[in-house]
Scaffold this motif. Structure first.
Motif, PDB file in Angstrom:
ATOM      1  N   MET A 129       0.854  -1.257  -0.085  1.00 25.56           N
ATOM      2  CA  MET A 129       0.052  -0.005   0.100  1.00 25.56           C
ATOM      3  C   MET A 129       0.963   1.148  -0.064  1.00 25.56           C
ATOM      4  SD  MET A 129      -3.026  -1.244  -0.098  1.00 25.56           S
ATOM      5  CE  MET A 129      -4.060  -0.038   0.476  1.00 25.56           C
ATOM      6  N   LYS A 130       0.255   2.489  -0.625  1.00 26.10           N
ATOM      7  CA  LYS A 130       1.002   3.474  -0.859  1.00 26.10           C
ATOM      8  C   LYS A 130       0.136   4.732  -0.531  1.00 26.10           C
ATOM      9  CE  LYS A 130       4.004   6.252  -3.905  1.00 26.10           C
ATOM     10  NZ  LYS A 130       4.767   6.288  -5.133  1.00 26.10           N
ATOM     11  N   ILE A 131       0.546   5.440   0.588  1.00 19.64           N
ATOM     12  CA  ILE A 131      -0.064   6.778   0.982  1.00 19.64           C
ATOM     13  C   ILE A 131       0.569   7.974   0.457  1.00 19.64           C
ATOM     14  CG2 ILE A 131      -1.123   7.970   2.980  1.00 19.64           C
ATOM     15  CD1 ILE A 131      -1.435   5.407   4.347  1.00 19.64           C
ATOM     16  N   GLU A 132       0.024   8.736  -0.215  1.00 21.30           N
ATOM     17  CA  GLU A 132       0.621   9.901  -0.770  1.00 21.30           C
ATOM     18  C   GLU A 132      -0.015  11.295  -0.325  1.00 21.30           C
ATOM     19  OE1 GLU A 132       2.181   9.703  -5.180  1.00 21.30           O
ATOM     20  OE2 GLU A 132       0.366   8.148  -4.977  1.00 21.30           O
ATOM     21  N   VAL A 133       0.504  12.118   0.460  1.00 19.05           N
ATOM     22  CA  VAL A 133      -0.068  13.123   1.050  1.00 19.05           C
ATOM     23  C   VAL A 133       0.610  14.425   0.509  1.00 19.05           C
ATOM     24  CG1 VAL A 133      -0.403  14.472   3.275  1.00 19.05           C
ATOM     25  CG2 VAL A 133      -0.324  11.619   3.340  1.00 19.05           C
ATOM     26  N   ARG A 134      -0.312  15.233  -0.128  1.00 19.10           N
ATOM     27  CA  ARG A 134       0.290  16.430  -0.847  1.00 19.10           C
ATOM     28  C   ARG A 134      -0.392  17.704  -0.558  1.00 19.10           C
ATOM     29  NH1 ARG A 134       3.610  13.359  -1.463  1.00 19.10           N
ATOM     30  NH2 ARG A 134       4.145  12.202  -3.270  1.00 19.10           N
ATOM     31  N   GLN A 135       0.592  18.466   0.354  1.00 18.81           N
ATOM     32  CA  GLN A 135      -0.131  19.868   0.826  1.00 18.81           C
ATOM     33  C   GLN A 135      -1.450  19.768   1.689  1.00 18.81           C
ATOM     34  OE1 GLN A 135       0.502  21.809  -3.359  1.00 18.81           O
ATOM     35  NE2 GLN A 135       1.649  23.185  -2.201  1.00 18.81           N
ATOM     36  N   LEU A 136      -1.302  18.648   2.239  1.00 20.17           N
ATOM     37  CA  LEU A 136      -2.726  18.721   3.060  1.00 20.17           C
ATOM     38  C   LEU A 136      -2.938  19.566   4.182  1.00 20.17           C
ATOM     39  CD1 LEU A 136      -5.088  16.499   3.081  1.00 20.17           C
ATOM     40  CD2 LEU A 136      -3.677  15.456   5.012  1.00 20.17           C
ATOM     41  N   THR A 137      -4.293  20.241   4.073  1.00 20.41           N
ATOM     42  CA  THR A 137      -4.538  21.291   4.889  1.00 20.41           C
ATOM     43  C   THR A 137      -5.932  21.027   5.665  1.00 20.41           C
ATOM     44  OG1 THR A 137      -2.861  22.956   4.076  1.00 20.41           O
ATOM     45  CG2 THR A 137      -4.838  23.778   5.378  1.00 20.41           C
ATOM     46  N   LYS A 138      -6.014  21.169   6.865  1.00 21.70           N
ATOM     47  CA  LYS A 138      -7.521  21.057   7.352  1.00 21.70           C
ATOM     48  C   LYS A 138      -7.508  22.234   8.193  1.00 21.70           C
ATOM     49  CE  LYS A 138     -11.516  19.329   8.546  1.00 21.70           C
ATOM     50  NZ  LYS A 138     -12.521  19.432   7.466  1.00 21.70           N
ATOM     51  N   ARG A 139      -8.399  23.124   8.180  1.00 22.18           N
ATOM     52  CA  ARG A 139      -8.592  24.142   8.928  1.00 22.18           C
ATOM     53  C   ARG A 139     -10.153  24.201   9.462  1.00 22.18           C
ATOM     54  NH1 ARG A 139      -8.021  27.571   5.220  1.00 22.18           N
ATOM     55  NH2 ARG A 139      -9.970  28.365   4.940  1.00 22.18           N
ATOM     56  N   TYR A 140     -10.200  24.649  10.859  1.00 20.28           N
ATOM     57  CA  TYR A 140     -11.292  24.777  11.738  1.00 20.28           C
ATOM     58  C   TYR A 140     -11.528  26.496  11.996  1.00 20.28           C
ATOM     59  CZ  TYR A 140     -11.312  19.807  11.957  1.00 20.28           C
ATOM     60  OH  TYR A 140     -11.354  18.499  11.800  1.00 20.28           O
ATOM     61  N   LYS A 141     -12.329  27.064  11.102  1.00 17.91           N
ATOM     62  CA  LYS A 141     -12.292  28.574  11.136  1.00 17.91           C
ATOM     63  C   LYS A 141     -10.848  29.017  11.151  1.00 17.91           C
ATOM     64  CE  LYS A 141     -16.530  28.399  14.117  1.00 17.91           C
ATOM     65  NZ  LYS A 141     -17.084  29.035  15.510  1.00 17.91           N
ATOM     66  N   ASN A 142     -10.268  29.516  11.977  1.00 13.58           N
ATOM     67  CA  ASN A 142      -9.076  30.278  11.990  1.00 13.58           C
ATOM     68  C   ASN A 142      -7.899  29.587  12.467  1.00 13.58           C
ATOM     69  OD1 ASN A 142     -10.240  32.584  10.832  1.00 13.58           O
ATOM     70  ND2 ASN A 142     -10.659  33.699  12.752  1.00 13.58           N
ATOM     71  N   GLN A 143      -8.319  28.232  12.926  1.00 14.72           N
ATOM     72  CA  GLN A 143      -7.251  27.349  13.356  1.00 14.72           C
ATOM     73  C   GLN A 143      -6.781  26.328  12.584  1.00 14.72           C
ATOM     74  OE1 GLN A 143      -6.061  27.736  16.519  1.00 14.72           O
ATOM     75  NE2 GLN A 143      -4.541  26.021  16.296  1.00 14.72           N
ATOM     76  N   PHE A 144      -5.658  26.036  12.233  1.00 13.53           N
ATOM     77  CA  PHE A 144      -5.348  25.008  11.441  1.00 13.53           C
ATOM     78  C   PHE A 144      -4.882  23.780  12.326  1.00 13.53           C
ATOM     79  CE2 PHE A 144      -4.055  28.286   8.520  1.00 13.53           C
ATOM     80  CZ  PHE A 144      -4.522  28.111   7.382  1.00 13.53           C
ATOM     81  N   ALA A 145      -5.475  22.566  11.832  1.00 15.14           N
ATOM     82  CA  ALA A 145      -5.206  21.218  12.548  1.00 15.14           C
ATOM     83  C   ALA A 145      -4.184  20.656  11.663  1.00 15.14           C
ATOM     84  CB  ALA A 145      -6.452  20.487  12.498  1.00 15.14           C
ATOM     85  N   LEU A 146      -4.022  20.927  10.357  1.00 11.51           N
ATOM     86  CA  LEU A 146      -3.182  20.560   9.447  1.00 11.51           C
ATOM     87  C   LEU A 146      -2.610  21.617   8.466  1.00 11.51           C
ATOM     88  CD1 LEU A 146      -4.006  16.992   8.526  1.00 11.51           C
ATOM     89  CD2 LEU A 146      -2.217  17.375   9.884  1.00 11.51           C
TER      90      LEU A 146
END
Length: 291
Positions: A1-18
């Protein structure tokens, strides 16, 4: 298996989780996913399992996106520290339902694990203690035989003996049938020797991705007079430095024998100490991601 993560961003309002995270994982391999609370570990695992959608960027599992993708999700089993199962389900119903979802589910292994942890098949999830609920999660995660199996603090409530039993079975199952295992934990010293590769997240960013063998062999602390240590580390990759009364300790990627040859005290850095040093927020010396 291969996982590729590319510029992954997760934002909750003004807070970045990723925040703009990029890396690649290839299995079979046991990965340690480490970081302090709020570093973004659980958010990443939820995105990987297809439970939530990222704000921007991409994540691929063997070239496919996991969100709302039944084929991909059947290859990923995420066991969190709690609330994995509906409270009204019975233990035997949990095992049966997960057996339907995961095509390689091992009913014999599940039965063995239930017996090992003294789990009553007819007990409802809501009646289980925290430790018993963790044992049920461990049972399902191991028995799923999912090509990507993710454990996020899966042992809450289990005593040291029960945790060791889990580690032993996990390693045995891994040897019997290889898969990608992603393990997130705060009990790093208990499990660090199992890791083949380590990732450390800090405040939503990737701070480090290295082979565990490289970390064990090449990360050292060097202690001595400040001027002497400064000179020794001037051409080294420095993780952090601490100075006190004319003495300095530097955490670096380097060679222990070389440091000792210069009359400095050198010690290997346990993975847990490395994570603490790398993610320490309040220190004078900043660092760049070590990838």
């Amino acid at each position: 298996m291969k996982i590729e993560v590319r510029q992954l961003t997760k934002r909750y309002k003004n807070q970045f989780a990723l925040n703009d995270v990029t890396f690649t994982l290839e299995g079979p391999k046991i990965y340690g996913l480490l970081g302090r609370n709020g570093a973004g570990k659980t958010t990443f695992m939820d995105i990987l399992a297809g439970n939530i959608f990222q704000t921007s960027g991409d994540i691929f599992i063997n070239g496919e996106k996991p969100f709302d993708n039944r084929n991909v999700q059947a290859n990923v089993c995420l066991i969190k520290e709690g609330d994995n199962f509906k409270k009204e389900w019975k233990v035997k119903e949990v095992v049966r339902l997960y057996g339907f979802f995961y095509p390689n589910f091992d009913q014999q292994l599940a039965a063995f694990s239930l017996k090992t942890y003294n789990l009553n098949p007819n007990a409802k999830v809501k009646t289980l203690s925290k430790g018993m609920e963790s044992a049920l999660g461990i049972t399902v995660g191991l028995a799923s035989k999912a090509p990507i199996t993710i454990f996020d603090e899966p042992y809450i409530g289990l005593d040291a003996a029960a945790r060791k039993q889990f580690y032993d079975v996990m390693l045995q199952e891994y040897e019997n049938e290889k898969r990608m295992i992603i393990f997130s934990t705060h009990l790093i010293d208990e499990v660090s020797l199992m890791f083949e590769e380590v990732l450390i997240l800090q405040q939503g960013k990737l701070a480090l991705q290295k082979s565990a063998d490289v970390l064990r062999e090449k990360t050292i602390s060097v202690t001595g007079p400040t001027e002497k240590v400064q000179k020794f580390v001037s051409d080294k990759q420095v993780i952090s430095k601490k100075e006190f009364m004319g003495m300095m300790t530097a955490y670096i990627f380097g060679n222990r024998q070389e440091a000792e040859g210069q009359g400095l005290e050198a010690q290997s850095i346990p993975t847990q100490d490395l994570m603490i040093q790398l993610t320490e927020k309040e220190r004078e010396d900043s660092h760049e991601a070590i990838i």
